[in-house]
Design an enzyme around this catalytic site. Structure first.
Site, PDB file in Angstrom:
ATOM      1  N   ASP A 113       5.955  -1.589   0.464  1.00  0.00           N
ATOM      2  CA  ASP A 113       4.934  -0.707  -0.125  1.00  0.00           C
ATOM      3  C   ASP A 113       4.801  -1.067  -1.602  1.00  0.00           C
ATOM      4  O   ASP A 113       5.676  -0.778  -2.409  1.00  0.00           O
ATOM      5  CB  ASP A 113       5.372   0.753   0.065  1.00  0.00           C
ATOM      6  CG  ASP A 113       4.375   1.746  -0.520  1.00  0.00           C
ATOM      7  OD1 ASP A 113       3.418   1.306  -1.195  1.00  0.00           O
ATOM      8  OD2 ASP A 113       4.564   2.958  -0.290  1.00  0.00           O
TER       9      ASP A 113
ATOM     10  N   LYS B 271      -3.468   2.165  -6.173  1.00  0.00           N
ATOM     11  CA  LYS B 271      -3.414   2.349  -7.632  1.00  0.00           C
ATOM     12  C   LYS B 271      -4.206   1.276  -8.414  1.00  0.00           C
ATOM     13  O   LYS B 271      -5.415   1.371  -8.472  1.00  0.00           O
ATOM     14  CB  LYS B 271      -1.960   2.495  -8.079  1.00  0.00           C
ATOM     15  CG  LYS B 271      -1.348   3.762  -7.436  1.00  0.00           C
ATOM     16  CD  LYS B 271      -0.075   4.284  -8.050  1.00  0.00           C
ATOM     17  CE  LYS B 271       0.231   5.685  -7.539  1.00  0.00           C
ATOM     18  NZ  LYS B 271       1.281   5.782  -6.520  1.00  0.00           N
TER      19      LYS B 271
ATOM     20  N   TYR C 198       8.830   7.120  -2.135  1.00  0.00           N
ATOM     21  CA  TYR C 198       7.637   7.899  -1.786  1.00  0.00           C
ATOM     22  C   TYR C 198       6.586   6.951  -1.245  1.00  0.00           C
ATOM     23  O   TYR C 198       6.307   5.909  -1.840  1.00  0.00           O
ATOM     24  CB  TYR C 198       7.101   8.611  -3.033  1.00  0.00           C
ATOM     25  CG  TYR C 198       5.851   9.419  -2.788  1.00  0.00           C
ATOM     26  CD1 TYR C 198       5.861  10.533  -1.946  1.00  0.00           C
ATOM     27  CD2 TYR C 198       4.649   9.089  -3.423  1.00  0.00           C
ATOM     28  CE1 TYR C 198       4.715  11.280  -1.744  1.00  0.00           C
ATOM     29  CE2 TYR C 198       3.499   9.840  -3.223  1.00  0.00           C
ATOM     30  CZ  TYR C 198       3.532  10.933  -2.380  1.00  0.00           C
ATOM     31  OH  TYR C 198       2.394  11.671  -2.182  1.00  0.00           O
TER      32      TYR C 198
HETATM   33  C1  LIG Z   1       1.305   6.543  -5.203  1.00  0.00           C
HETATM   34  C2  LIG Z   1       2.048   5.942  -4.068  1.00  0.00           C
HETATM   35  C3  LIG Z   1       1.637   6.131  -2.735  1.00  0.00           C
HETATM   36  C4  LIG Z   1       0.547   7.078  -2.357  1.00  0.00           C
HETATM   37  O1  LIG Z   1      -0.698   6.707  -2.872  1.00  0.00           O
HETATM   38  P1  LIG Z   1      -1.850   7.828  -2.962  1.00  0.00           P
HETATM   39  O2  LIG Z   1      -3.034   7.037  -3.403  1.00  0.00           O
HETATM   40  O3  LIG Z   1      -1.372   8.816  -3.982  1.00  0.00           O
HETATM   41  O4  LIG Z   1      -1.993   8.431  -1.632  1.00  0.00           O
HETATM   42  C5  LIG Z   1       2.298   5.429  -1.744  1.00  0.00           C
HETATM   43  N1  LIG Z   1       3.315   4.606  -2.047  1.00  0.00           N
HETATM   44  C6  LIG Z   1       3.742   4.415  -3.308  1.00  0.00           C
HETATM   45  C7  LIG Z   1       4.874   3.477  -3.566  1.00  0.00           C
HETATM   46  C8  LIG Z   1       3.133   5.093  -4.365  1.00  0.00           C
HETATM   47  O5  LIG Z   1       3.602   4.936  -5.605  1.00  0.00           O
END
Ligand SMILES: *Cc1c(COP(=O)(O)O)cnc(C)c1O
Length: 443
Positions: free
Chosen positions: A248, A276, A149
């Site tokens: 990511d 995060k 994701y």
């Molecule tokens: C949470 C997450 C996102 C998206 O971040 P948001 O702040 O919710 O838009 C993208 N990549 C990874 C790996 C994530 O865990």
């Protein structure tokens, strides 16, 4: 299956009724809705340290931690102090501040990036980094992996793990064919698929994007083959074909170690995304990489990217304070708590005869309620072979005992530095009953 009711859920039930009238599904992000475990989401009144308090008056040990950001625990006094100080100086200027420079420097100190740009969410970071990768390479195609994701970016909402998996949305309506036409989705850890994709259209591929260690289909590790980890393999094959390797680290960054998954496997990406933890519970995220690549962004370069609230002083203060307080000792402590908890969960599930697989990247871990004789979960196809019924029973038993787990079997469990012996003991005491509930549900 008997679910021990918590003290009360009446107010949360009434709140959920009201919420559903004014907001689709009653929530502002789908996985909060408890759809995959059933029941009513708890509405939260406040949080402190390792605990969240719902409006029904229950104290819950929090193993979600806002889905990752609260590395130091909730309402850490120093973070709150920095936020209050920042707020008194004004909440947004639309002009640069020294704190943004400091936050960028803290990120660059921990991660293999020379420059970063601050944005407001992980979604924005991955969206922007793809634009940059395409702008720099002049190519269109992106390789991503099923179950990874990267936020709700149109082009990346194909086989996108957790929220989407939980809701069983095959991709999503509203994303045009044209948008995903350039997205190639492959199986995670499937090197031959990656080789074939590059062999077929290597010169059209702008970038490979992957979660550094996937955490959105449960925690899955980049597998090592012939001494080479999956991330190193991806970086090498991307470079062979003139493509970029994007890691990511929105979830893993500043969480699985001080330097994220990079701190664990040492693989140097071309571009990275963060979020995060670096926002300390506020909307802050970033993307970064080598200066030579980042210099292609406006105003120096021609790839446009912007944001009214980017580098917001309050979010920046929270993130900066969080990163500065996240010392190596903090990570050691969370690692120990995580190891203890993993062992206790394993012991409880063993005792109840519930099949499971537990996987961890540093302190980040998840418990797979596998159905068959699965002993490892290397990819999304395997992750989907789980007993959601067994997890739902486990989840509700834990919740009844005052433990707040992620409301989906596809999510990682998050700990914080505030999870002390008292919090850990409460979790451990709740495990046997939850394991029995899972056994009854799967048996
Ligand atoms: C949470 C997450 C996102 C998206 O971040 P948001 O702040 O919710 O838009 C993208 N990549 C990874 C790996 C994530 O865990």
């Amino acid at each position: 299956m008997t679910v021990r009711p918590a003290a009360s859920t009446v107010r949360s039930e009434a709140a959920f009724e009201r919420a559903q009238a004014v907001t689709p599904g009653g929530v502002n992000s789908p996985v909060r809705a408890f759809r995959s475990v059933g029941g009513t989401p708890r509405f939260i009144a406040r949080a402190s340290g390792a605990y969240i308090y719902d409006i029904d008056g229950n104290e819950l040990v929090d193993l979600v931690c806002s889905w990752g950001p609260m590395l130091l625990g909730h309402a850490h006094p120093d973070v709150i102090g920095a936020v209050a100080d920042a707020a008194r100086r004004g909440t947004s200027y639309g002009a640069p501040t020294l704190a943004e420079v400091d936050l960028a420097a803290e990120i660059i100190d921990r991660m293999p990036v020379e420059q970063v740009r601050l944005v407001n969410s992980g979604t924005e970071a991955t969206m922007s980094v793809l634009r940059l990768a395409r702008g720099v390479t002049g190519r269109n195609k992106i390789i991503k992996f099923a179950g990874c994701y990267h936020g709700h970016v149109d082009a990346l909402l194909a086989a996108a793990g957790s929220g989407v998996a939980t809701l069983s949305i095959p991709g999503t309506p509203g994303v045009t064919e044209g948008t995903t036409l350039d997205t190639v989705v492959l199986g995670y850890n499937d090197r031959n698929a990656v080789r074939e994709a590059f062999a077929s259209f290597g010169t059209e591929i702008a970038a490979v994007i992957t979660e550094a260690a996937p955490g959105n289909m449960g925690v899955i590790l980049p597998a090592t083959e012939d001494g080479i980890g999956f991330n190193a393999f991806l970086a090498a094959i991307a470079h062979e074909y003139g493509a970029l390797f994007i890691s990511d680290e929105v979830m893993t960054g500043f969480r699985v170690s001080r330097s994220g998954q990079f701190g664990l496997d040492g693989v140097q990406p071309d571009l990275m995304t963060f979020g995060k933890v670096m926002g300390g519970g506020f909307p802050a995220a970033a993307f970064g990489g080598r200066a030579e690549l980042m210099q292609n962004l406006a105003p120096v370069g021609s790839v446009y990217q912007a944001g009214t609230l980017s580098g917001n002083p309050i979010a920046t203060a929270a993130g900066l304070t969080t990163l500065r307080l996240a010392t190596p000792q903090v990570y050691q402590q969370i690692d120990r708590t995580s190891a203890t908890l993993r062992a206790e969960v394993a012991a409880a599930l063993d005792a109840a005869g519930v099949p499971y697989v537990i996987q961890n990247a540093g302190n980040l871990f998840s418990v797979f309620f596998v159905t068959e004789n699965v002993t490892a979960v290397p990819d999304y196809a395997t992750a989907t072979q789980q007993s959601t019924g067994a997890y739902a029973a486990f989840f509700h038993s834990m919740l009844g005992s005052g433990i707040y787990l992620p409301p989906s079997v596809y999510e990682a469990w998050f700990l914080s530095a505030a999870h002390d012996h008292r919090a850990l003991n409460r979790i451990v005491e709740a495990l046997p009953a939850a394991a029995s509930a899972a056994a009854s549900a799967s048996g």
